[in-house]
Design a protein around this motif. Sequence first.
Motif, PDB file in Angstrom:
ATOM      1  N   VAL A 278      32.252  37.896  82.094  1.00  0.00           N
ATOM      2  CA  VAL A 278      31.338  38.403  83.113  1.00  0.00           C
ATOM      3  C   VAL A 278      30.419  39.410  82.442  1.00  0.00           C
ATOM      4  O   VAL A 278      30.895  40.381  81.841  1.00  0.00           O
ATOM      5  N   ALA A 279      29.122  39.189  82.500  1.00  0.00           N
ATOM      6  CA  ALA A 279      28.154  40.073  81.844  1.00  0.00           C
ATOM      7  C   ALA A 279      28.295  41.506  82.337  1.00  0.00           C
ATOM      8  O   ALA A 279      28.434  41.753  83.537  1.00  0.00           O
ATOM      9  N   ASP A 280      28.283  42.448  81.389  1.00  0.00           N
ATOM     10  CA  ASP A 280      28.329  43.885  81.660  1.00  0.00           C
ATOM     11  C   ASP A 280      29.575  44.302  82.430  1.00  0.00           C
ATOM     12  O   ASP A 280      29.536  45.261  83.214  1.00  0.00           O
ATOM     13  N   SER A 281      30.663  43.594  82.201  1.00  0.00           N
ATOM     14  CA  SER A 281      31.904  43.870  82.905  1.00  0.00           C
ATOM     15  C   SER A 281      33.084  43.448  82.038  1.00  0.00           C
ATOM     16  O   SER A 281      32.909  42.887  80.959  1.00  0.00           O
ATOM     17  N   GLY A 282      34.300  43.713  82.534  1.00  0.00           N
ATOM     18  CA  GLY A 282      35.495  43.362  81.788  1.00  0.00           C
ATOM     19  C   GLY A 282      36.291  42.244  82.420  1.00  0.00           C
ATOM     20  O   GLY A 282      36.253  42.051  83.634  1.00  0.00           O
ATOM     21  N   VAL A 283      36.990  41.496  81.583  1.00  0.00           N
ATOM     22  CA  VAL A 283      37.998  40.535  82.011  1.00  0.00           C
ATOM     23  C   VAL A 283      39.228  40.802  81.148  1.00  0.00           C
ATOM     24  O   VAL A 283      39.111  41.313  80.037  1.00  0.00           O
ATOM     25  N   VAL A 284      40.388  40.465  81.665  1.00  0.00           N
ATOM     26  CA  VAL A 284      41.627  40.757  80.942  1.00  0.00           C
ATOM     27  C   VAL A 284      42.302  39.452  80.531  1.00  0.00           C
ATOM     28  O   VAL A 284      42.387  38.509  81.313  1.00  0.00           O
ATOM     29  N   VAL A 285      42.786  39.443  79.278  1.00  0.00           N
ATOM     30  CA  VAL A 285      43.507  38.287  78.737  1.00  0.00           C
ATOM     31  C   VAL A 285      44.827  38.777  78.135  1.00  0.00           C
ATOM     32  O   VAL A 285      44.990  39.966  77.852  1.00  0.00           O
ATOM     33  N   TRP A 286      45.728  37.844  77.943  1.00  0.00           N
ATOM     34  CA  TRP A 286      47.003  38.129  77.278  1.00  0.00           C
ATOM     35  C   TRP A 286      46.864  37.700  75.829  1.00  0.00           C
ATOM     36  O   TRP A 286      46.460  36.574  75.542  1.00  0.00           O
ATOM     37  N   HIS A 287      47.196  38.608  74.898  1.00  0.00           N
ATOM     38  CA  HIS A 287      47.059  38.297  73.474  1.00  0.00           C
ATOM     39  C   HIS A 287      48.117  39.029  72.671  1.00  0.00           C
ATOM     40  O   HIS A 287      48.229  40.254  72.749  1.00  0.00           O
ATOM     41  N   ASP A 288      48.893  38.287  71.924  1.00  0.00           N
ATOM     42  CA  ASP A 288      49.851  38.869  70.977  1.00  0.00           C
ATOM     43  C   ASP A 288      50.757  39.904  71.653  1.00  0.00           C
ATOM     44  O   ASP A 288      50.985  40.990  71.131  1.00  0.00           O
ATOM     45  N   GLY A 289      51.219  39.604  72.869  1.00  0.00           N
ATOM     46  CA  GLY A 289      52.135  40.483  73.581  1.00  0.00           C
ATOM     47  C   GLY A 289      51.496  41.658  74.300  1.00  0.00           C
ATOM     48  O   GLY A 289      52.192  42.575  74.718  1.00  0.00           O
ATOM     49  N   ALA A 290      50.188  41.658  74.441  1.00  0.00           N
ATOM     50  CA  ALA A 290      49.502  42.785  75.086  1.00  0.00           C
ATOM     51  C   ALA A 290      48.406  42.286  76.022  1.00  0.00           C
ATOM     52  O   ALA A 290      47.838  41.218  75.807  1.00  0.00           O
ATOM     53  N   GLN A 291      48.106  43.094  77.042  1.00  0.00           N
ATOM     54  CA  GLN A 291      46.941  42.842  77.883  1.00  0.00           C
ATOM     55  C   GLN A 291      45.728  43.423  77.173  1.00  0.00           C
ATOM     56  O   GLN A 291      45.738  44.591  76.779  1.00  0.00           O
ATOM     57  N   VAL A 292      44.706  42.609  76.996  1.00  0.00           N
ATOM     58  CA  VAL A 292      43.496  43.024  76.288  1.00  0.00           C
ATOM     59  C   VAL A 292      42.305  42.893  77.235  1.00  0.00           C
ATOM     60  O   VAL A 292      42.113  41.847  77.859  1.00  0.00           O
ATOM     61  N   ALA A 293      41.525  43.952  77.330  1.00  0.00           N
ATOM     62  CA  ALA A 293      40.309  43.944  78.145  1.00  0.00           C
ATOM     63  C   ALA A 293      39.140  43.522  77.265  1.00  0.00           C
ATOM     64  O   ALA A 293      38.885  44.137  76.226  1.00  0.00           O
ATOM     65  N   LEU A 294      38.454  42.464  77.668  1.00  0.00           N
ATOM     66  CA  LEU A 294      37.267  41.977  76.958  1.00  0.00           C
ATOM     67  C   LEU A 294      36.031  42.424  77.723  1.00  0.00           C
ATOM     68  O   LEU A 294      35.950  42.233  78.934  1.00  0.00           O
ATOM     69  N   PHE A 295      35.085  42.999  77.000  1.00  0.00           N
ATOM     70  CA  PHE A 295      33.826  43.415  77.618  1.00  0.00           C
ATOM     71  C   PHE A 295      32.693  42.646  76.963  1.00  0.00           C
ATOM     72  O   PHE A 295      32.561  42.641  75.745  1.00  0.00           O
ATOM     73  N   TYR A 296      31.885  41.983  77.796  1.00  0.00           N
ATOM     74  CA  TYR A 296      30.762  41.168  77.341  1.00  0.00           C
ATOM     75  C   TYR A 296      29.471  41.880  77.723  1.00  0.00           C
ATOM     76  O   TYR A 296      29.176  42.074  78.903  1.00  0.00           O
ATOM     77  N   LEU A 297      28.727  42.292  76.694  1.00  0.00           N
ATOM     78  CA  LEU A 297      27.481  43.031  76.886  1.00  0.00           C
ATOM     79  C   LEU A 297      26.328  42.271  76.250  1.00  0.00           C
ATOM     80  O   LEU A 297      25.887  42.584  75.136  1.00  0.00           O
ATOM     81  N   PRO A 298      25.817  41.248  76.938  1.00  0.00           N
ATOM     82  CA  PRO A 298      24.711  40.467  76.367  1.00  0.00           C
ATOM     83  C   PRO A 298      23.495  41.364  76.144  1.00  0.00           C
ATOM     84  O   PRO A 298      23.268  42.318  76.876  1.00  0.00           O
ATOM     85  N   GLY A 299      22.767  41.064  75.121  1.00  0.00           N
ATOM     86  CA  GLY A 299      21.582  41.854  74.811  1.00  0.00           C
ATOM     87  C   GLY A 299      21.854  42.976  73.818  1.00  0.00           C
ATOM     88  O   GLY A 299      20.928  43.597  73.319  1.00  0.00           O
ATOM     89  N   HIS A 300      23.111  43.245  73.504  1.00  0.00           N
ATOM     90  CA  HIS A 300      23.464  44.253  72.509  1.00  0.00           C
ATOM     91  C   HIS A 300      23.687  43.564  71.165  1.00  0.00           C
ATOM     92  O   HIS A 300      24.025  42.382  71.109  1.00  0.00           O
ATOM     93  N   ALA A 301      23.518  44.318  70.086  1.00  0.00           N
ATOM     94  CA  ALA A 301      23.724  43.761  68.747  1.00  0.00           C
ATOM     95  C   ALA A 301      25.134  43.185  68.619  1.00  0.00           C
ATOM     96  O   ALA A 301      25.332  42.140  68.015  1.00  0.00           O
ATOM     97  N   GLN A 302      26.106  43.876  69.156  1.00  0.00           N
ATOM     98  CA  GLN A 302      27.483  43.376  69.216  1.00  0.00           C
ATOM     99  C   GLN A 302      27.798  43.129  70.692  1.00  0.00           C
ATOM    100  O   GLN A 302      28.019  44.075  71.444  1.00  0.00           O
ATOM    101  N   PRO A 303      27.814  41.873  71.127  1.00  0.00           N
ATOM    102  CA  PRO A 303      27.960  41.607  72.561  1.00  0.00           C
ATOM    103  C   PRO A 303      29.397  41.604  73.089  1.00  0.00           C
ATOM    104  O   PRO A 303      29.599  41.656  74.280  1.00  0.00           O
ATOM    105  N   LEU A 304      30.401  41.539  72.210  1.00  0.00           N
ATOM    106  CA  LEU A 304      31.788  41.459  72.654  1.00  0.00           C
ATOM    107  C   LEU A 304      32.618  42.609  72.102  1.00  0.00           C
ATOM    108  O   LEU A 304      32.512  42.949  70.917  1.00  0.00           O
TER     109      LEU A 304
END
Length: 120
Positions: free
Chosen positions: A24-50
């Motif tokens: 979701v652009a400019d927002s967070g989503v949560v995934v399960w990874h390697d035994g932990a909850q990880v918040a992913l932030f997608y910021l389109p338009g930035h040099a580093q978008p993820l």
Amino acid sequence: MNLSNVAVKARENWQVVCLAQDLVADSGVVVWHDGAQVALFYLPGHAQPLYAVDNRDPRSGANIIGRGLVGSVQGELVVAAPLYKQHFSLQSGVCLEDAGQQLRVWPVRLNGEAVELAVA
């Protein structure tokens, strides 16, 4: 595109956690990874978008960082924790108000349609 089909394309040291369409652009989503909850932030338009940080708020102990608001404090991209409003750098995970609080950060990338996190 099917997530299981994309996972086959991932290299050994990266794990597919979701698809680009799940972000979701400019927002967070949560995934399960390697035994932990990880918040992913997608910021389109930035040099580093993820960005990928721990979903667990170190102050409250609640898994809520993915619901935080994304913004900028003195040029630093941050997420504001929903309960106590402390600001965490999306780049380093350090809390701007209390350097003793820190979120774990993961290398993250977009590989075609797959969102991948580095495997520890």
